[in-house]
Design a protein around this motif. Structure first.
Motif, PDB file in Angstrom:
ATOM      1  N   HIS A 168       0.818  -1.154   0.180  1.00  0.00           N
ATOM      2  CA  HIS A 168      -0.143  -0.004  -0.001  1.00  0.00           C
ATOM      3  C   HIS A 168       0.819   1.319   0.153  1.00  0.00           C
ATOM      4  CE1 HIS A 168      -3.355  -2.670   1.654  1.00  0.00           C
ATOM      5  NE2 HIS A 168      -2.322  -3.419   2.201  1.00  0.00           N
ATOM      6  N   ILE A 169       0.722   2.184  -0.958  1.00  0.00           N
ATOM      7  CA  ILE A 169       1.482   3.309  -0.937  1.00  0.00           C
ATOM      8  C   ILE A 169       0.695   4.552  -0.424  1.00  0.00           C
ATOM      9  CG2 ILE A 169       3.044   4.956  -2.195  1.00  0.00           C
ATOM     10  CD1 ILE A 169       3.848   2.601  -4.012  1.00  0.00           C
ATOM     11  N   VAL A 170       1.021   5.139   0.663  1.00  0.00           N
ATOM     12  CA  VAL A 170       0.228   6.467   0.878  1.00  0.00           C
ATOM     13  C   VAL A 170       1.325   7.577   0.927  1.00  0.00           C
ATOM     14  CG1 VAL A 170      -0.790   7.380   2.757  1.00  0.00           C
ATOM     15  CG2 VAL A 170      -0.765   5.027   2.821  1.00  0.00           C
ATOM     16  N   THR A 171       0.827   8.661  -0.050  1.00  0.00           N
ATOM     17  CA  THR A 171       1.815   9.560  -0.671  1.00  0.00           C
ATOM     18  C   THR A 171       0.958  11.010   0.073  1.00  0.00           C
ATOM     19  OG1 THR A 171       2.193   8.651  -2.771  1.00  0.00           O
ATOM     20  CG2 THR A 171       2.445  11.057  -2.506  1.00  0.00           C
ATOM     21  N   ILE A 172       1.714  11.455   0.879  1.00  0.00           N
ATOM     22  CA  ILE A 172       1.253  12.694   1.517  1.00  0.00           C
ATOM     23  C   ILE A 172       1.764  14.070   1.170  1.00  0.00           C
ATOM     24  CG2 ILE A 172       0.724  13.907   3.834  1.00  0.00           C
ATOM     25  CD1 ILE A 172       1.313  11.103   5.074  1.00  0.00           C
ATOM     26  N   ARG A 173       1.230  14.940   0.677  1.00  0.00           N
ATOM     27  CA  ARG A 173       1.638  16.150   0.001  1.00  0.00           C
ATOM     28  C   ARG A 173       1.457  17.237   1.195  1.00  0.00           C
ATOM     29  NH1 ARG A 173      -1.004  13.213  -3.766  1.00  0.00           N
ATOM     30  NH2 ARG A 173       0.319  12.536  -5.077  1.00  0.00           N
ATOM     31  N   GLY A 174       1.851  18.306   0.631  1.00  0.00           N
ATOM     32  CA  GLY A 174       1.444  19.570   1.547  1.00  0.00           C
ATOM     33  C   GLY A 174       2.841  19.951   2.323  1.00  0.00           C
ATOM     34  N   GLU A 175       2.594  20.942   3.319  1.00  0.00           N
ATOM     35  CA  GLU A 175       3.553  21.608   3.846  1.00  0.00           C
ATOM     36  C   GLU A 175       3.711  21.078   5.483  1.00  0.00           C
ATOM     37  OE1 GLU A 175       3.499  25.804   5.097  1.00  0.00           O
ATOM     38  OE2 GLU A 175       1.169  25.554   5.024  1.00  0.00           O
ATOM     39  N   SER A 176       4.956  21.283   5.785  1.00  0.00           N
ATOM     40  CA  SER A 176       5.166  20.794   7.173  1.00  0.00           C
ATOM     41  C   SER A 176       4.420  21.312   8.156  1.00  0.00           C
ATOM     42  CB  SER A 176       6.693  21.312   7.432  1.00  0.00           C
ATOM     43  OG  SER A 176       6.827  20.966   8.881  1.00  0.00           O
ATOM     44  N   TYR A 177       3.897  20.234   8.810  1.00  0.00           N
ATOM     45  CA  TYR A 177       2.925  20.563  10.112  1.00  0.00           C
ATOM     46  C   TYR A 177       3.621  21.393  11.086  1.00  0.00           C
ATOM     47  CZ  TYR A 177      -0.552  19.601  13.752  1.00  0.00           C
ATOM     48  OH  TYR A 177      -1.599  19.773  14.701  1.00  0.00           O
ATOM     49  N   ARG A 178       4.760  21.258  11.478  1.00  0.00           N
ATOM     50  CA  ARG A 178       5.532  22.302  12.294  1.00  0.00           C
ATOM     51  C   ARG A 178       5.453  23.475  11.721  1.00  0.00           C
ATOM     52  NH1 ARG A 178       9.521  18.326  10.916  1.00  0.00           N
ATOM     53  NH2 ARG A 178       9.576  16.553  12.509  1.00  0.00           N
ATOM     54  N   LEU A 179       5.816  23.933  10.776  1.00  0.00           N
ATOM     55  CA  LEU A 179       5.760  25.212  10.211  1.00  0.00           C
ATOM     56  C   LEU A 179       4.555  25.766  10.128  1.00  0.00           C
ATOM     57  CD1 LEU A 179       8.320  25.206   6.959  1.00  0.00           C
ATOM     58  CD2 LEU A 179       8.653  25.635   9.389  1.00  0.00           C
ATOM     59  N   LYS A 180       3.451  24.817   9.730  1.00  0.00           N
ATOM     60  CA  LYS A 180       1.930  25.409   9.860  1.00  0.00           C
ATOM     61  C   LYS A 180       1.878  25.818  11.243  1.00  0.00           C
ATOM     62  CE  LYS A 180      -0.521  22.659   7.288  1.00  0.00           C
ATOM     63  NZ  LYS A 180      -1.372  21.611   6.886  1.00  0.00           N
ATOM     64  N   GLU A 181       2.041  25.170  12.200  1.00  0.00           N
ATOM     65  CA  GLU A 181       1.950  25.458  13.788  1.00  0.00           C
ATOM     66  C   GLU A 181       2.250  26.653  13.995  1.00  0.00           C
ATOM     67  OE1 GLU A 181       0.093  23.148  16.402  1.00  0.00           O
ATOM     68  OE2 GLU A 181      -0.642  23.639  14.612  1.00  0.00           O
ATOM     69  N   LYS A 182       3.715  26.900  13.518  1.00  0.00           N
ATOM     70  CA  LYS A 182       4.412  28.246  13.999  1.00  0.00           C
ATOM     71  C   LYS A 182       3.618  29.503  13.335  1.00  0.00           C
ATOM     72  CE  LYS A 182       9.103  26.862  14.732  1.00  0.00           C
ATOM     73  NZ  LYS A 182       9.961  25.923  14.102  1.00  0.00           N
TER      74      LYS A 182
END
Ligand code: ADP
Ligand code: MG
Length: 189
Positions: A168-182
């Motif tokens: 099973h391949i799960v590809t996640i896109r998008g920006e870093s959660y850490r940066l988003k939180e900051k």
């Protein structure tokens, strides 16, 4: 059953709203751990900070709950450990250690390219586990780039052939959660 997870992370603690490229239903299905029972592999691919390690720890915990022997290891540690064992003439023993758990979680594969002999050791592990035990692997490299990671196209093909056969391949896109939180907390523009 001791998995030695580096952090405490759970599925309840994962904010799916922050990660629209990920289908929550897919993760819920994986959390049933049928892939472990069936000896299938799961690859989590995507850039840094999108929650790959969080999710493999959370799913690994589910597997432990369901009674599956589970081992979590950083790719760099796994490879160094195999290399050292080979130098010390204990490779078979080490391969057994990493083959025994029903689920082996390898975090951050491909972060650094492998030396050719190390790719060969990794191939031996993948071949031993093939159709016997599951692997859950995270990587920031696309499968198409793994040839470069393993340094040898023939070995890369042999490794990928086995890894991807039941997978099973799960590809996640998008920006870093850490940066988003900051950014949300106003500390970062
Ligand atoms: P990756 O392994 O993809 O680099 P991590 O899983 O280490 O990313 O995630 C970075 C940090 O952000 C971790 O502390 C993780 O728990 C947290 N995190 C990432 N995505 C989410 C999310 N969608 N919900 C809650 N926490 C998240
Ligand atoms: Mg990670």
């Amino acid at each position: 059953k001791i998995a030695k997870f580096p952090l405490a992370r759970s599925l309840e603690g994962f904010d799916f709203g922050a990660q629209p490229s990920l289908d929550p239903q897919r993760i819920r299905e994986l959390s049933v751990c049928r892939f472990v029972a069936n000896g299938e592999n799961v690859l989590f691919l995507g850039p840094p900070g999108v929650g790959k390690t969080h999710l493999v720890i959370a799913l690994g915990r589910e597997a432990v709950h369901q009674g599956y022997s589970t081992l979590f290891v950083q790719a760099a540690h796994l490879l160094a450990s195999l290399k050292q064992a080979q130098e010390e003439g204990r490779l078979e023993e080490r391969l057994r250690h990493f083959t025994k758990p029903k689920l082996l979680i390898i975090d951050e594969l491909g972060y650094l390219p492998f030396e050719r002999e190390v790719s060969h050791l990794f191939f031996q592990l993948v071949a031993k586990r093939y159709e016997r035990g599951s692997m859950m692997i995270t990587s920031n490299r696309a499968v198409s780039e793994w040839g470069d990671v393993f340094g040898d196209p023939v070995l890369a093909t042999a490794i990928l052939d086995r890894l991807l056969h039941h997978s099973h391949i799960v590809t996640i896109r998008g920006e870093s959660y850490r940066l988003k939180e900051k950014r949300r907390s106003g500390l970062f523009q």
